[in-house]
Design a protein around this motif. Structure first.
Motif, PDB file in Angstrom:
ATOM      1  N   GLY A   1     -11.847  15.759  23.376  1.00 47.38           N
ATOM      2  CA  GLY A   1     -13.079  15.282  22.649  1.00 47.38           C
ATOM      3  C   GLY A   1     -12.831  15.064  20.817  1.00 47.38           C
ATOM      4  O   GLY A   1     -13.358  14.375  20.268  1.00 47.38           O
ATOM      5  N   TYR A   2     -12.394  16.143  20.419  1.00 52.34           N
ATOM      6  CA  TYR A   2     -12.113  16.338  18.834  1.00 52.34           C
ATOM      7  C   TYR A   2     -11.219  15.013  18.477  1.00 52.34           C
ATOM      8  O   TYR A   2     -11.589  14.498  17.609  1.00 52.34           O
ATOM      9  N   LEU A   3     -10.130  14.986  19.073  1.00 48.93           N
ATOM     10  CA  LEU A   3      -9.072  13.817  18.668  1.00 48.93           C
ATOM     11  C   LEU A   3      -9.939  12.474  18.780  1.00 48.93           C
ATOM     12  O   LEU A   3      -9.691  11.813  17.599  1.00 48.93           O
ATOM     13  N   ARG A   4     -10.523  12.096  19.587  1.00 49.07           N
ATOM     14  CA  ARG A   4     -11.494  10.792  19.808  1.00 49.07           C
ATOM     15  C   ARG A   4     -12.414  10.455  18.661  1.00 49.07           C
ATOM     16  O   ARG A   4     -12.565   9.576  18.182  1.00 49.07           O
ATOM     17  N   ARG A   5     -13.097  11.751  18.541  1.00 52.29           N
ATOM     18  CA  ARG A   5     -14.388  11.569  17.413  1.00 52.29           C
ATOM     19  C   ARG A   5     -13.766  11.684  16.014  1.00 52.29           C
ATOM     20  O   ARG A   5     -14.168  10.805  15.384  1.00 52.29           O
ATOM     21  N   ARG A   6     -12.534  12.513  15.849  1.00 55.01           N
ATOM     22  CA  ARG A   6     -12.107  12.452  14.508  1.00 55.01           C
ATOM     23  C   ARG A   6     -11.490  11.187  14.115  1.00 55.01           C
ATOM     24  O   ARG A   6     -11.700  10.615  13.073  1.00 55.01           O
ATOM     25  N   GLU A   7     -10.832  10.507  15.144  1.00 56.92           N
ATOM     26  CA  GLU A   7     -10.169   9.126  14.876  1.00 56.92           C
ATOM     27  C   GLU A   7     -11.336   8.112  14.663  1.00 56.92           C
ATOM     28  O   GLU A   7     -11.344   7.534  13.752  1.00 56.92           O
ATOM     29  N   ALA A   8     -12.636   8.217  15.311  1.00 59.41           N
ATOM     30  CA  ALA A   8     -13.595   7.517  15.091  1.00 59.41           C
ATOM     31  C   ALA A   8     -14.105   7.412  13.800  1.00 59.41           C
ATOM     32  O   ALA A   8     -14.437   6.626  12.855  1.00 59.41           O
ATOM     33  N   ILE A   9     -14.234   8.957  13.298  1.00 58.87           N
ATOM     34  CA  ILE A   9     -14.715   9.013  11.906  1.00 58.87           C
ATOM     35  C   ILE A   9     -14.026   8.625  10.891  1.00 58.87           C
ATOM     36  O   ILE A   9     -14.478   7.895   9.817  1.00 58.87           O
ATOM     37  N   LEU A  10     -12.811   8.762  10.768  1.00 55.95           N
ATOM     38  CA  LEU A  10     -11.712   8.426   9.921  1.00 55.95           C
ATOM     39  C   LEU A  10     -11.586   6.863   9.889  1.00 55.95           C
ATOM     40  O   LEU A  10     -11.129   6.345   9.022  1.00 55.95           O
ATOM     41  N   ALA A  11     -11.843   6.173  11.071  1.00 53.49           N
ATOM     42  CA  ALA A  11     -11.743   4.619  10.985  1.00 53.49           C
ATOM     43  C   ALA A  11     -12.876   3.849  10.532  1.00 53.49           C
ATOM     44  O   ALA A  11     -13.049   2.613  10.354  1.00 53.49           O
ATOM     45  N   SER A  12     -13.996   4.788  10.226  1.00 50.43           N
ATOM     46  CA  SER A  12     -15.184   4.037   9.638  1.00 50.43           C
ATOM     47  C   SER A  12     -15.158   3.516   8.426  1.00 50.43           C
ATOM     48  O   SER A  12     -14.573   4.194   7.702  1.00 50.43           O
ATOM     49  N   GLY A  13     -15.847   2.722   7.836  1.00 50.23           N
ATOM     50  CA  GLY A  13     -15.880   2.091   6.568  1.00 50.23           C
ATOM     51  C   GLY A  13     -16.037   2.937   5.502  1.00 50.23           C
ATOM     52  O   GLY A  13     -17.007   3.633   5.440  1.00 50.23           O
ATOM     53  N   GLY A  14     -15.199   2.866   4.487  1.00 50.36           N
ATOM     54  CA  GLY A  14     -15.194   3.524   3.348  1.00 50.36           C
ATOM     55  C   GLY A  14     -14.591   4.928   3.248  1.00 50.36           C
ATOM     56  O   GLY A  14     -14.706   5.652   2.440  1.00 50.36           O
ATOM     57  N   VAL A  15     -14.230   5.377   4.315  1.00 48.59           N
ATOM     58  CA  VAL A  15     -13.879   6.754   4.395  1.00 48.59           C
ATOM     59  C   VAL A  15     -12.397   7.448   3.991  1.00 48.59           C
ATOM     60  O   VAL A  15     -11.538   6.145   4.222  1.00 48.59           O
ATOM     61  N   ARG A  16     -12.400   8.163   3.051  1.00 48.27           N
ATOM     62  CA  ARG A  16     -10.998   8.357   2.105  1.00 48.27           C
ATOM     63  C   ARG A  16     -10.640   9.740   2.666  1.00 48.27           C
ATOM     64  O   ARG A  16     -11.278  10.701   2.555  1.00 48.27           O
ATOM     65  N   LEU A  17      -9.332   9.825   2.977  1.00 42.58           N
ATOM     66  CA  LEU A  17      -9.151  11.259   3.436  1.00 42.58           C
ATOM     67  C   LEU A  17      -8.527  11.999   2.230  1.00 42.58           C
ATOM     68  O   LEU A  17      -7.728  11.609   1.304  1.00 42.58           O
ATOM     69  N   LEU A  18      -8.949  13.381   2.123  1.00 41.66           N
ATOM     70  CA  LEU A  18      -8.648  14.461   1.137  1.00 41.66           C
ATOM     71  C   LEU A  18      -7.599  15.069   1.898  1.00 41.66           C
ATOM     72  O   LEU A  18      -6.537  15.627   1.011  1.00 41.66           O
ATOM     73  N   ALA A  19      -7.631  15.588   2.907  1.00 41.18           N
ATOM     74  CA  ALA A  19      -6.760  16.611   3.794  1.00 41.18           C
ATOM     75  C   ALA A  19      -6.830  16.018   5.141  1.00 41.18           C
ATOM     76  O   ALA A  19      -7.677  15.905   5.825  1.00 41.18           O
ATOM     77  N   GLU A  20      -5.531  15.284   5.303  1.00 44.73           N
ATOM     78  CA  GLU A  20      -5.439  14.486   6.747  1.00 44.73           C
ATOM     79  C   GLU A  20      -5.634  15.655   7.996  1.00 44.73           C
ATOM     80  O   GLU A  20      -6.134  15.241   8.812  1.00 44.73           O
ATOM     81  N   GLY A  21      -4.867  16.796   7.783  1.00 42.18           N
ATOM     82  CA  GLY A  21      -4.782  17.657   8.844  1.00 42.18           C
ATOM     83  C   GLY A  21      -4.059  17.463   9.990  1.00 42.18           C
ATOM     84  O   GLY A  21      -3.720  16.248  10.129  1.00 42.18           O
ATOM     85  N   SER A  22      -3.716  18.245  10.848  1.00 41.29           N
ATOM     86  CA  SER A  22      -3.037  18.125  11.890  1.00 41.29           C
ATOM     87  C   SER A  22      -4.006  17.907  13.040  1.00 41.29           C
ATOM     88  O   SER A  22      -5.063  18.826  13.249  1.00 41.29           O
ATOM     89  N   ALA A  23      -3.669  17.076  14.062  1.00 39.93           N
ATOM     90  CA  ALA A  23      -4.754  17.127  15.280  1.00 39.93           C
ATOM     91  C   ALA A  23      -3.719  16.320  16.484  1.00 39.93           C
ATOM     92  O   ALA A  23      -3.712  15.313  16.667  1.00 39.93           O
ATOM     93  N   ARG A  24      -3.074  17.094  16.979  1.00 34.36           N
ATOM     94  CA  ARG A  24      -2.337  17.014  18.316  1.00 34.36           C
ATOM     95  C   ARG A  24      -2.362  17.755  19.246  1.00 34.36           C
ATOM     96  O   ARG A  24      -2.835  18.928  19.455  1.00 34.36           O
ATOM     97  N   THR A  25      -1.834  17.161  20.532  1.00 34.23           N
ATOM     98  CA  THR A  25      -1.741  17.889  21.536  1.00 34.23           C
ATOM     99  C   THR A  25      -0.561  18.031  22.066  1.00 34.23           C
ATOM    100  O   THR A  25       0.477  17.387  21.704  1.00 34.23           O
ATOM    101  N   ASP A  26      -0.202  19.322  22.709  1.00 33.14           N
ATOM    102  CA  ASP A  26       1.138  19.549  23.255  1.00 33.14           C
ATOM    103  C   ASP A  26       1.334  19.132  24.827  1.00 33.14           C
ATOM    104  O   ASP A  26       0.651  18.461  25.263  1.00 33.14           O
ATOM    105  N   ALA A  27       2.288  19.508  25.430  1.00 39.97           N
ATOM    106  CA  ALA A  27       2.594  18.823  26.654  1.00 39.97           C
ATOM    107  C   ALA A  27       1.634  19.537  27.889  1.00 39.97           C
ATOM    108  O   ALA A  27       1.771  18.725  28.582  1.00 39.97           O
TER     109      ALA A  27
END
Lengths: 492, 492
Positions: free
Chosen positions: A299-325
């Motif tokens: 849920g976090y990865l999906r919502r984060r991606e949607a937020i970052l893809a929104s118009g005008g959003v500028r990254l200050l700290a990209e951060g890690s957001a990954r899943t393991d095996a």
């Protein structure tokens, strides 16, 4: 193991409710302390289980266990203090303004068996031994906890330790019981012997359960804490005076416990040109933290991606957001920014809670009135934070914040809720379903109801309402004769 | 005139809510007294209107108007007293058990615009100027009253007088507004600017509205008082000691205001062989009283007929129950009896409230345990009355009564609710939807919500939370350092 037979659990709770009515408050208070002591005595075992099941860090979990024990002790004080009984005594009055008045006395009594839906993000403080359980027990009610599936072994062990401690201290068998599974929880919520419910979790899940509670043949109160965006408003003077401190405080509050806190600050309003980009980027560089479970990570990865893809959003700290095996999430804080005009263009993209370590800075043009923004974008929040400096007039902003939140905090961060008598952890919908607080001693008020006794002989009264006041509780006594002057001092 | 445009009403109420936040409590209290004074000044006009529209007797209506004015004055005292604010102050504590604690202070604030559905049977005390309105105003909220169709002209005139008095005393325009019509009421209940609702009326109507309130996109609390059977339990010793007094008290309580009171005693459990048949028959001979309206008369006549046709029912006082050419009902008390075994054979025939002057005596065999009967037949009641004599052990009965009712009264009758700080007029479902009380000063608690302030500078705090306490309200202050000993005295 879904769908346990629920009737025996509900009937045991009901029988315990009757038996608890005969237990003196001093015994109930001592039992809460025994529960706290038992948790502390089993800390190593419980923390190890919690680390394994939740991925939360040891220091955080040891602190949370201590908080949970302190909370049980605070509620023991609440029981002994007796102010929560709200005892009122109006003596018979032959000269009452409306004709002779009988003796009327009222005080709070336990509401009946309480069903507590445990949360996943606080395996101690909002789970089996958590605040809702402590408050319901303090009020004199048996509790059925619906275990959170994220820490089933910890839940079972905590319930075992808690039930033994409570029974060992003289409370009836069945004062604390545990059930598991979604369907069992729903069936229990519908059971006529359950008289109130509490919940900490998502808006969607909480709304679903609140609707079930309201639709019962006999509706019951459902106290849900459904999360929050926790907006922060910083003045230009605050940023000028404490910019670096603000940047590091924000990153710590967003990233702590992988952002999986209902008080995580999700939106920060601050003046455009704040100059904090580099400071925030540096402060957000932390070690990776595991998320609670694969569902939350997804849920976090999906919502984060949607937020970052929104118009005008500028990254200050990209951060890690990954899943393991094993589909577990591993994260560090993500902090982004956008201009107020871009935020206003599609606010619905940002006004849904994103459960995880992300925050969005909304950069406002000079002259923006934060009070108006609060009314424009926010409904009910757990917290609103105001960062200001001496000389700032924040009175309108503070009043707007109080309209929309249960807690208004100054020059600080909303995470790390103090367990203290005055704390309010709740807020207007959708922060909570019914108001009330799930932290602080006022939480007990959700699980009592008042009963009045009219012209009762002393020996038929509950002890708290008797003239000899054997429990030594506060009694508000209205003297006979005062009704003749009601309202006079208001007119004077 | 159904379906008034509701947006302007709701927006006016919302604007009034903001403005009311700036009004000092002393001004709000004085405005409540001004409202009371205005009602008293217009008593002749208002009582005449009420007599015409409701058919209630002049003496009853004059008493009710006086009660309504006294109630407004009592709430003025509540405002000045400030205990309802529940102010808690926890000072900053560097030595807090869980690490340094911020300064946290909380107090109650107004919930927002309240919608009050007026009742038909109390055209003053539970209508435009009634208890729910007084409690909501006392809490600092504007009120929209949905007029009861049984007294539309009285409602309009009361609202006119009340609004003028409140505004004349310095409260904002729109603090008290009136709307009419079922559909308008429902639309208003759904309006997002309405933050709480209250209701006094039938189970069916109240449940319908409660479901609407719960299903809103943003649910709000709906405080409904839905009526009651008000069972009475009399011991053999009580009947032996005070039989004639019991008979006349029963007939008076059943017949007063044509039995159209939510506290009318509908079921009386007493020992078989009580010997009161003649005394009750004689006491029930009273003059005919008009019922409120044709709909209520029709409902009463039908239910009365069904009850009297049930198996084993024996008439003690047949009573009058007729309608005139205009379909108005004219009634005197009907009192009947049946054996417990017949009651138990079809309890559902008797366990629905019959709104009107009828009571049923349930004659119990020797050895019957009234506490068990309460648990067997009753869910939530406004009142349970216990008639006993010295030497009777009623402790189990009283505890069962407290489980099922909001008020337990001794050797008296439930009608004639005292307006006094300790009064509890509410009870478990279906007596009320959410608990709480609609009479007594605790009624104000339904219309507030707590807000906490963390590390606030003194000048940003609401006056009630400030160290200098300009309103002089009770402040519960938790000293720094006490957390180290929480729980210790429970263990000692």
């Amino acid at each position: 193991m879904d769908l346990q037979p629920i009737d025996p659990v509900a009937e045991t709770a009901d029988a315990a409710a009757h038996a608890l009515a005969d237990v003196a408050p001093a015994v109930r208070a001592a039992a809460l302390v025994a529960f706290a002591d038992a948790l502390t005595a089993h800390a190593d075992e419980l923390v190890a289980l919690a680390m394994e099941e939740t991925g939360l860090a040891e220091a955080r979990l040891r602190g949370e266990l201590k908080r949970t024990a302190v909370q049980l002790r605070l509620f023991a004080e609440t029981v002994l203090d007796g102010a929560y009984l709200d005892v009122r005594i109006d003596r018979a009055d032959p000269d009452f303004a409306l004709g002779p008045r009988p003796d009327v006395r009222s005080g709070n009594e336990p509401i009946g068996p309480v069903l507590n839906f445990a949360a996943g993000n606080f395996p101690f403080a909002f789970s089996v031994a958590g605040g809702d359980t402590a408050a319901a027990l303090a009020a004199g009610n048996p509790v059925v906890v619906k275990a959170h599936p994220g820490h089933p072994r910890l839940a079972a062990r905590t319930a075992e330790i808690g039930a033994a401690a409570l029974e060992g201290a003289g409370l009836p068998a069945g004062t604390l019981q545990l059930v598991e599974g979604v369907e069992t929880g729903v069936a229990m919520l519908k059971h006529p012997l359950i008289k109130a419910a509490s919940f900490t979790g998502s808006l969607k899940g909480g709304r679903h359960l609140a609707d079930i509670a309201a639709a019962r043949p006999a509706p019951i109160p459902f106290y849900g804490e459904l999360g929050s965006l926790n907006p922060v408003f910083a003045t230009a003077a605050a940023i000028a005076a404490r910019g670096p401190e603000f940047a590091s405080g924000l990153a710590a509050s967003v990233g702590g416990s992988a952002g999986q806190l209902c008080t995580k600050p999700g939106l920060v309003f601050l003046p455009a040109g704040h100059g904090l980009d580099a400071a925030i980027a540096a402060a957000a560089q932390t070690g990776e933290h595991r998320m609670l479970d694969p569902r939350i990570a997804d849920g976090y990865l999906r919502r984060r991606e949607a937020i970052l893809a929104s118009g005008g959003v500028r990254l200050l700290a990209e951060g890690s957001a990954r899943t393991d095996a094993r589909a577990q999430g591993w994260v560090t804080p993500t902090i982004a920014a956008l201009a107020l005009e871009d935020f206003r263009a599609e606010p619905e993209a940002f006004l849904e809670e994103c459960f995880g370590p992300i925050a969005l800075l909304v950069e406002t043009p000079a002259g923006t009135d934060y009070a108006d923004l609060l009314d424009e974008f926010f409904e009910g929040e757990l917290t609103v934070a105001v960062h200001r400096a001496d000389g700032d007039d924040v009175s309108r902003l503070v009043r707007a914040a109080a309209r929309h939140a249960g807690r208004v905090l100054f020059d600080g961060w909303p995470t790390g809720v103090a367990v203290t008598p005055a704390m309010q952890h709740g807020g207007p919908w959708p922060a909570t379903t019914l108001g009330g607080t799930s932290v602080g001693t006022a939480a007990v008020a959700r699980f009592v109801r008042a009963v009045a006794y009219q012209n009762a002989p002393q020996d038929a009264l509950p002890p708290a309402l008797r003239d000899d006041n054997p429990w030594g509780v506060p009694q508000r006594i209205a003297p006979a004769g005062e009704s003749a002057t009601w309202g006079d001092r208001a007119r004077a």
